[in-house]
Enzyme design. Structure first.
Site, mmCIF file in Angstrom:
data_model
loop_
_atom_site.group_PDB
_atom_site.id
_atom_site.type_symbol
_atom_site.label_atom_id
_atom_site.label_comp_id
_atom_site.label_asym_id
_atom_site.label_seq_id
_atom_site.Cartn_x
_atom_site.Cartn_y
_atom_site.Cartn_z
ATOM 1 N N LYS A 112 0.830 -1.215 0.000
ATOM 2 C CA LYS A 112 0.000 0.000 0.000
ATOM 3 C C LYS A 112 0.858 1.256 0.000
ATOM 4 O O LYS A 112 0.468 2.277 -0.546
ATOM 5 C CB LYS A 112 -0.967 -0.008 1.185
ATOM 6 N N LYS A 193 -4.381 -9.375 -5.988
ATOM 7 C CA LYS A 193 -5.668 -9.850 -5.474
ATOM 8 C C LYS A 193 -6.790 -8.886 -5.856
ATOM 9 O O LYS A 193 -6.551 -7.689 -6.046
ATOM 10 C CB LYS A 193 -5.609 -10.046 -3.958
ATOM 11 N N LYS A 196 -11.269 -3.907 -3.306
ATOM 12 C CA LYS A 196 -12.378 -2.942 -3.379
ATOM 13 C C LYS A 196 -11.938 -1.593 -3.919
ATOM 14 O O LYS A 196 -12.696 -0.892 -4.551
ATOM 15 C CB LYS A 196 -12.915 -2.647 -1.969
HETATM 16 N N1 AQP Z 1 -9.195 -11.116 -3.285
HETATM 17 C C1 AQP Z 1 -9.528 -11.721 -2.168
HETATM 18 N N2 AQP Z 1 -9.702 -13.059 -2.115
HETATM 19 C C2 AQP Z 1 -10.069 -13.689 -0.971
HETATM 20 N N3 AQP Z 1 -10.292 -13.028 0.182
HETATM 21 C C3 AQP Z 1 -10.143 -11.699 0.187
HETATM 22 N N4 AQP Z 1 -10.284 -10.755 1.142
HETATM 23 C C4 AQP Z 1 -10.015 -9.531 0.622
HETATM 24 N N5 AQP Z 1 -9.685 -9.637 -0.666
HETATM 25 C C5 AQP Z 1 -9.756 -10.966 -0.980
HETATM 26 C C6 AQP Z 1 -10.710 -11.040 2.502
HETATM 27 O O1 AQP Z 1 -11.860 -10.248 2.746
HETATM 28 C C7 AQP Z 1 -11.871 -9.851 4.112
HETATM 29 C C8 AQP Z 1 -12.162 -8.393 4.215
HETATM 30 O O2 AQP Z 1 -11.117 -7.653 3.635
HETATM 31 P P1 AQP Z 1 -10.892 -6.167 4.127
HETATM 32 O O3 AQP Z 1 -12.014 -5.340 3.727
HETATM 33 O O4 AQP Z 1 -10.585 -6.156 5.560
HETATM 34 O O5 AQP Z 1 -9.581 -5.651 3.492
HETATM 35 P P2 AQP Z 1 -8.693 -6.089 2.337
HETATM 36 O O6 AQP Z 1 -8.157 -7.457 2.598
HETATM 37 O O7 AQP Z 1 -7.679 -5.015 2.177
HETATM 38 O O8 AQP Z 1 -9.730 -6.149 1.139
HETATM 39 P P3 AQP Z 1 -9.796 -5.335 -0.185
HETATM 40 O O9 AQP Z 1 -11.041 -5.727 -0.840
HETATM 41 O O10 AQP Z 1 -8.539 -5.508 -0.962
HETATM 42 O O11 AQP Z 1 -9.947 -3.858 0.277
HETATM 43 P P4 AQP Z 1 -9.035 -2.596 0.009
HETATM 44 O O12 AQP Z 1 -9.044 -2.383 -1.472
HETATM 45 O O13 AQP Z 1 -9.694 -1.484 0.739
HETATM 46 O O14 AQP Z 1 -7.663 -2.893 0.540
HETATM 47 C C9 AQP Z 1 -10.524 -10.237 4.714
HETATM 48 O O15 AQP Z 1 -10.702 -11.404 5.492
HETATM 49 C C10 AQP Z 1 -9.675 -10.540 3.521
HETATM 50 O O16 AQP Z 1 -8.731 -11.547 3.795
#
Ligand code: AQP
Length: 332
Positions: A112, A193, A196
């Protein structure tokens, strides 16, 4: 035996199928036989700038999606992190028991921060807030995608360190991860991965996407020029990602999908995958529309926060006692 479970999702945008398949599906299964707390971790989301009106909307969207995918406020505590101030208080105490060296090794921070010399301090200390979220509720199990493994290990290290230094204070939690290959990758770049907050909306399928958007994102998903349907994460990450998604939504094994589509081009597989995703998301979207603006949603969040506060308060009395903070004492 019933276990105390904690997990959360950031309201940084609408939940995508990676969050759903990687985390939320497990949340729903676990609530049947365990004591579950599921949080909308809004304090985590402000480690990168958020527009306030958008954030307010996303908090309620994520909460409504929690209910829409099947979380039941009668079985699980569902609440917003900042409604329970003890998360921030415990994070500070844990920060005083964490090291900059261990935090600089966190790969999510490195990704990040993208190697910039200076980063928001909150982005750097994010894993400590996550440790506080978990330890505050004496959580035994934390169901997360395997991208969070390093953060869970850090949480365990901090808990053990405090227990060794100050006496038994925290329950040392365990992560509950998905099996390998279940990590959902970005549709436009299968080496990252699905996320969001990625700029390209076609890199992900949000749970609220309409059929036309789903079709567009899947049909343009990056694959390869080989043309034959086979599962190979290293050589064919794009197609293998689509097979993983197809398998997770349909319940069909990857092997049987490969057999079914062998000899056909990618187009037929993609077209069928669109139908599978659309039919799985339709009932979720219907439920979401029914409750997103309901008083039922606000009541569930208020009741969830009140109950979470009670549990958190007990932990904080214990923490204050062990550290010698304030004039509160255990049992008083
Ligand atoms: N691509 C993924 N595949 C499987 N699991 C995933 N998780 C996130 N992306 C994937 C799981 O979803 C849960 C919630 O995630 P989060 O909102 O806490 O943050 P994150 O992991 O940073 O998810 P994002 O979607 O990538 O958000 P941003 O873009 O804001 O950083 C967690 O249990 C995560 O493991």
């Amino acid at each position: 035996m019933r276990k105390r479970i904690f997990s959360g999702v950031q309201p940084t945008g609408n939940i995508h199928i990676g969050n759903y398949l990687g985390a939320l599906k497990q949340f729903v299964e676990l609530q049947e036989d365990n004591e579950c707390l599921y949080c909308i971790v809004d304090l985590h989301s402000i480690t990168v700038p958020q527009a306030s009106q958008e954030l307010k909307k996303h908090i309620l969207d994520v909460a409504a999606l929690y209910l829409a995918v099947g979380l039941d406020p009668k079985k699980s505590l569902i609440f917003v992190q900042s409604d329970v101030p003890a998360h921030s208080e415990l994070a500070w105490i844990l920060m005083c028991n964490s090291y900059t060296g261990e935090l600089s090794r966190m790969t999510q921070f490195k990704q990040k921060n993208r190697g910039q010399a200076s980063a928001p301090a909150g982005l750097f200390t994010y894993p400590v807030l996550m440790a506080a979220d978990i330890l505050l509720y004496d959580s035994q199990v934390v169901p997360v995608g395997n991208d969070q493994k390093q953060h869970i290990e850090l949480t365990r290290d901090i808990a053990l360190r405090v227990n060794n230094t100050y006496g038994e204070t925290f329950v040392v939690p365990e992560g509950r991860y998905l099996k390998a290959g279940a990590r959902i990758m970005a549709l436009d770049d299968p080496t990252s991965k699905m996320s969001k907050s990625a700029e390209n909306i076609h890199s992900r399928i949000s749970l609220l996407d309409d059929p036309a958007k789903i079709k567009k994102s899947i049909m343009r998903a990056t694959t390869d020029s080989e043309g034959s349907v086979r599962y190979d994460l290293a050589e064919k990450p794009g197609l293998s990602n689509l097979l993983n998604i197809y398998s997770a939504f349909s319940g069909q094994s990857v092997d049987s999908l490969v057999e079914q589509y062998a000899g056909g081009g990618y187009g037929v597989l993609k077209k069928d995958l669109v139908d599978v995703i659309v039919s799985n998301l339709e009932p979720i979207q219907q439920h979401f529309n029914d409750i997103r603006h309901s008083s039922e949603l606000i009541s569930a969040l208020s009741e969830g926060a009140a109950k979470a506060k009670e549990i958190a308060q007990k932990t904080m009395v214990r923490v204050h006692d062990r550290f010698g903070l304030g004039i509160r004492r255990a049992g008083k």
